[in-house]
Write a protein that holds these residues in place. Sequence first.
Motif, PDB file in Angstrom:
ATOM      1  N   ASN A 254       0.279  -1.114   0.023  1.00 14.77           N
ATOM      2  CA  ASN A 254      -0.344   0.327  -0.370  1.00 14.77           C
ATOM      3  C   ASN A 254       0.712   0.851  -0.316  1.00 14.77           C
ATOM      4  N   ASP A 255       0.910   2.119  -0.983  1.00  9.98           N
ATOM      5  CA  ASP A 255       1.552   3.446  -1.322  1.00  9.98           C
ATOM      6  C   ASP A 255       0.967   4.184  -0.410  1.00  9.98           C
ATOM      7  N   ASP A 256      -0.267   4.195  -0.504  1.00  8.48           N
ATOM      8  CA  ASP A 256      -0.388   5.284   0.601  1.00  8.48           C
ATOM      9  C   ASP A 256       0.163   5.119   1.572  1.00  8.48           C
ATOM     10  N   ARG A 257       0.364   4.042   2.778  1.00 12.86           N
ATOM     11  CA  ARG A 257       0.605   4.259   3.953  1.00 12.86           C
ATOM     12  C   ARG A 257       2.018   4.086   4.009  1.00 12.86           C
ATOM     13  N   ILE A 258       2.892   3.665   3.356  1.00 14.48           N
ATOM     14  CA  ILE A 258       4.496   3.033   2.713  1.00 14.48           C
ATOM     15  C   ILE A 258       5.239   4.738   2.241  1.00 14.48           C
ATOM     16  N   ILE A 259       4.605   4.819   2.067  1.00 16.27           N
ATOM     17  CA  ILE A 259       5.611   6.230   1.072  1.00 16.27           C
ATOM     18  C   ILE A 259       5.627   7.130   2.561  1.00 16.27           C
ATOM     19  N   PRO A 260       4.702   7.966   2.670  1.00 14.84           N
ATOM     20  CA  PRO A 260       4.338   8.791   4.368  1.00 14.84           C
ATOM     21  C   PRO A 260       5.555   8.631   5.189  1.00 14.84           C
ATOM     22  N   ALA A 261       5.476   6.624   5.848  1.00 13.65           N
ATOM     23  CA  ALA A 261       6.236   6.486   6.858  1.00 13.65           C
ATOM     24  C   ALA A 261       7.218   6.307   6.549  1.00 13.65           C
ATOM     25  N   LEU A 262       8.627   5.984   4.800  1.00 12.01           N
ATOM     26  CA  LEU A 262       8.988   5.933   4.660  1.00 12.01           C
ATOM     27  C   LEU A 262      10.316   7.617   4.079  1.00 12.01           C
ATOM     28  N   LYS A 263       9.239   7.922   4.193  1.00 12.59           N
ATOM     29  CA  LYS A 263       9.942   9.836   4.162  1.00 12.59           C
ATOM     30  C   LYS A 263       9.671  10.468   5.059  1.00 12.59           C
ATOM     31  N   ASN A 264       9.416   9.809   6.375  1.00 10.66           N
ATOM     32  CA  ASN A 264       9.221  11.177   8.219  1.00 10.66           C
ATOM     33  C   ASN A 264       9.519  10.366   8.784  1.00 10.66           C
ATOM     34  N   ASP A 265       9.547   8.937   9.173  1.00  8.61           N
ATOM     35  CA  ASP A 265       9.466   7.791  10.643  1.00  8.61           C
ATOM     36  C   ASP A 265      10.482   6.610   9.821  1.00  8.61           C
ATOM     37  N   THR A 266      11.542   7.192   8.931  1.00 11.67           N
ATOM     38  CA  THR A 266      12.699   6.407   8.798  1.00 11.67           C
ATOM     39  C   THR A 266      13.987   6.779   9.805  1.00 11.67           C
ATOM     40  N   GLY A 267      14.021   7.718  10.791  1.00 14.72           N
ATOM     41  CA  GLY A 267      14.688   8.420  11.541  1.00 14.72           C
ATOM     42  C   GLY A 267      15.226   9.375  10.743  1.00 14.72           C
ATOM     43  N   GLU A 271      14.173  12.619   1.137  1.00 15.40           N
ATOM     44  CA  GLU A 271      14.039  12.600  -0.270  1.00 15.40           C
ATOM     45  C   GLU A 271      12.630  12.187  -0.370  1.00 15.40           C
ATOM     46  N   LEU A 272      11.330  13.234  -0.994  1.00 13.89           N
ATOM     47  CA  LEU A 272      10.172  12.245  -1.450  1.00 13.89           C
ATOM     48  C   LEU A 272      10.410  11.235  -2.615  1.00 13.89           C
ATOM     49  N   LYS A 273      11.358  11.643  -3.589  1.00 17.25           N
ATOM     50  CA  LYS A 273      11.364  11.333  -4.545  1.00 17.25           C
ATOM     51  C   LYS A 273      11.995   9.486  -3.866  1.00 17.25           C
ATOM     52  N   SER A 274      12.955   8.800  -3.467  1.00 20.31           N
ATOM     53  CA  SER A 274      13.133   8.605  -2.426  1.00 20.31           C
ATOM     54  C   SER A 274      12.335   6.906  -1.997  1.00 20.31           C
ATOM     55  N   ALA A 275      11.133   8.189  -1.656  1.00 26.41           N
ATOM     56  CA  ALA A 275      10.793   7.156  -0.736  1.00 26.41           C
ATOM     57  C   ALA A 275       9.277   6.311  -1.661  1.00 26.41           C
ATOM     58  N   ARG A 276       9.062   7.352  -2.942  1.00 28.03           N
ATOM     59  CA  ARG A 276       8.520   7.206  -3.685  1.00 28.03           C
ATOM     60  C   ARG A 276       8.879   5.837  -4.283  1.00 28.03           C
ATOM     61  N   ASN A 277      10.435   5.846  -4.660  1.00 29.49           N
ATOM     62  CA  ASN A 277      10.987   4.818  -5.592  1.00 29.49           C
ATOM     63  C   ASN A 277      11.791   3.963  -4.527  1.00 29.49           C
ATOM     64  N   TYR A 278      10.660   3.308  -3.766  1.00 30.32           N
ATOM     65  CA  TYR A 278      11.023   1.974  -2.325  1.00 30.32           C
ATOM     66  C   TYR A 278      10.748   0.599  -3.374  1.00 30.32           C
ATOM     67  N   ALA A 279      11.528  -0.249  -2.651  1.00 30.72           N
ATOM     68  CA  ALA A 279      11.309  -1.936  -3.447  1.00 30.72           C
ATOM     69  C   ALA A 279      11.275  -2.468  -2.527  1.00 30.72           C
ATOM     70  N   CYS A 280      10.965  -3.812  -2.752  1.00 30.97           N
ATOM     71  CA  CYS A 280      11.137  -4.488  -1.511  1.00 30.97           C
ATOM     72  C   CYS A 280      12.646  -5.406  -1.555  1.00 30.97           C
ATOM     73  N   ASP A 281      13.319  -5.454  -0.286  1.00 34.52           N
ATOM     74  CA  ASP A 281      14.528  -6.790  -0.434  1.00 34.52           C
ATOM     75  C   ASP A 281      14.477  -7.953  -1.003  1.00 34.52           C
ATOM     76  N   GLY A 282      15.070  -9.007  -0.242  1.00 33.08           N
ATOM     77  CA  GLY A 282      15.451 -10.525  -0.112  1.00 33.08           C
ATOM     78  C   GLY A 282      14.233 -10.193   0.240  1.00 33.08           C
ATOM     79  N   CYS A 283      13.556 -10.229   1.092  1.00 33.75           N
ATOM     80  CA  CYS A 283      12.490 -10.426   2.033  1.00 33.75           C
ATOM     81  C   CYS A 283      11.354 -10.113   1.526  1.00 33.75           C
ATOM     82  N   PHE A 284      11.481  -9.272   2.186  1.00 27.59           N
ATOM     83  CA  PHE A 284       9.810  -8.056   1.680  1.00 27.59           C
ATOM     84  C   PHE A 284       9.858  -6.852   2.300  1.00 27.59           C
ATOM     85  N   GLU A 285      11.007  -6.456   3.450  1.00 27.50           N
ATOM     86  CA  GLU A 285      11.719  -5.523   3.442  1.00 27.50           C
ATOM     87  C   GLU A 285      11.184  -4.269   2.840  1.00 27.50           C
TER      88      GLU A 285
END
Length: 299
Positions: A254-267, A271-285
């Motif tokens: 769910n991008d609507d949940r994941i992107i804001p969390a990656l942008k603002n809640d990862t320490g 940058e927004l374009k980085s949060a929007r460019n997320y992909a899953c690693d080898g497991c699911f993170e």
Amino acid sequence: LEQGINGLLAKCKELEKAASDKKQKTFYKSVTHALKGVLLYAERFADLAEETAGSFDDDRRANLLKVAETLRHTPANPPRNFREAVQCIYLIHCALHLTAEIVPLGRLDQLLEKYYHQDIKSRRLTKDEAQEIIDCLWIKLDEAVILNNRHAEDRFTFCDGTLTGMRGMSNFDQGGLLNQWMQQITIGGIKATNDRKSEDASNEVTYLCLEAARRLPVNSPTLDLRLHKKSPKRIIKAAAQTILSGGAHPVLLNDDRIIPALKNDTGGTVELKSARNYACDGCFETMFAGETEFSFGFV
């Protein structure tokens, strides 16, 4: 894909020459040796394809000679078409995995979109031919599957503990990676921009991947589909059809949940374009594609 290995080698040469620190110079030299090793790896496959072609006639021989030609061009140089782009990605993926770098394939539809459209526009490729190429990639990624668990071997050694960022032995791969091998493909979602207004990133390659997963409900690769409130109904229908095939793909994100969390809640703010460019690693993170290094933390 953009520079080819020859382009990366030229860049390394410049950086090595400009480096004042001995450690930096040594690093760029080591990168150069590793990249040349990948070129040799591709050349050996090209040689094998040419040698094998001599045993066949007509279509099979022509196909093997085409394989050799492709491998002599890419990954040394940027791919010229859709088929070469898929070949380049797969060969680099193999090279990384052979050196214990369990790197997923990332946002495959974004990587391949321009090659698909240029080939379709120039009529060098049909949609059915592109589908067959993606289907072949799916089959290759599942090639080492073990269908009978009596053939399963645990080859974990003391040295493999380095995969987890630990110096000693760990239980990272005690059979857990059999038939999966950290091969994640992420598709769909939102385009990686800083624009205030978001734009859907799904394209025709997105649907080729969903169709491959529907037709070939194999264990690997794992397909992750990013969805958001503006996702086309067509893609949701295609995802439902793929899930109904019984292959447990795609995983829905769910991008609507994941992107804001990656942008603002990862320490810290990302940058927004980085949060929007997320992909899953080898497991699911979820990780920032091309920008993230990670290790394992045990709690």
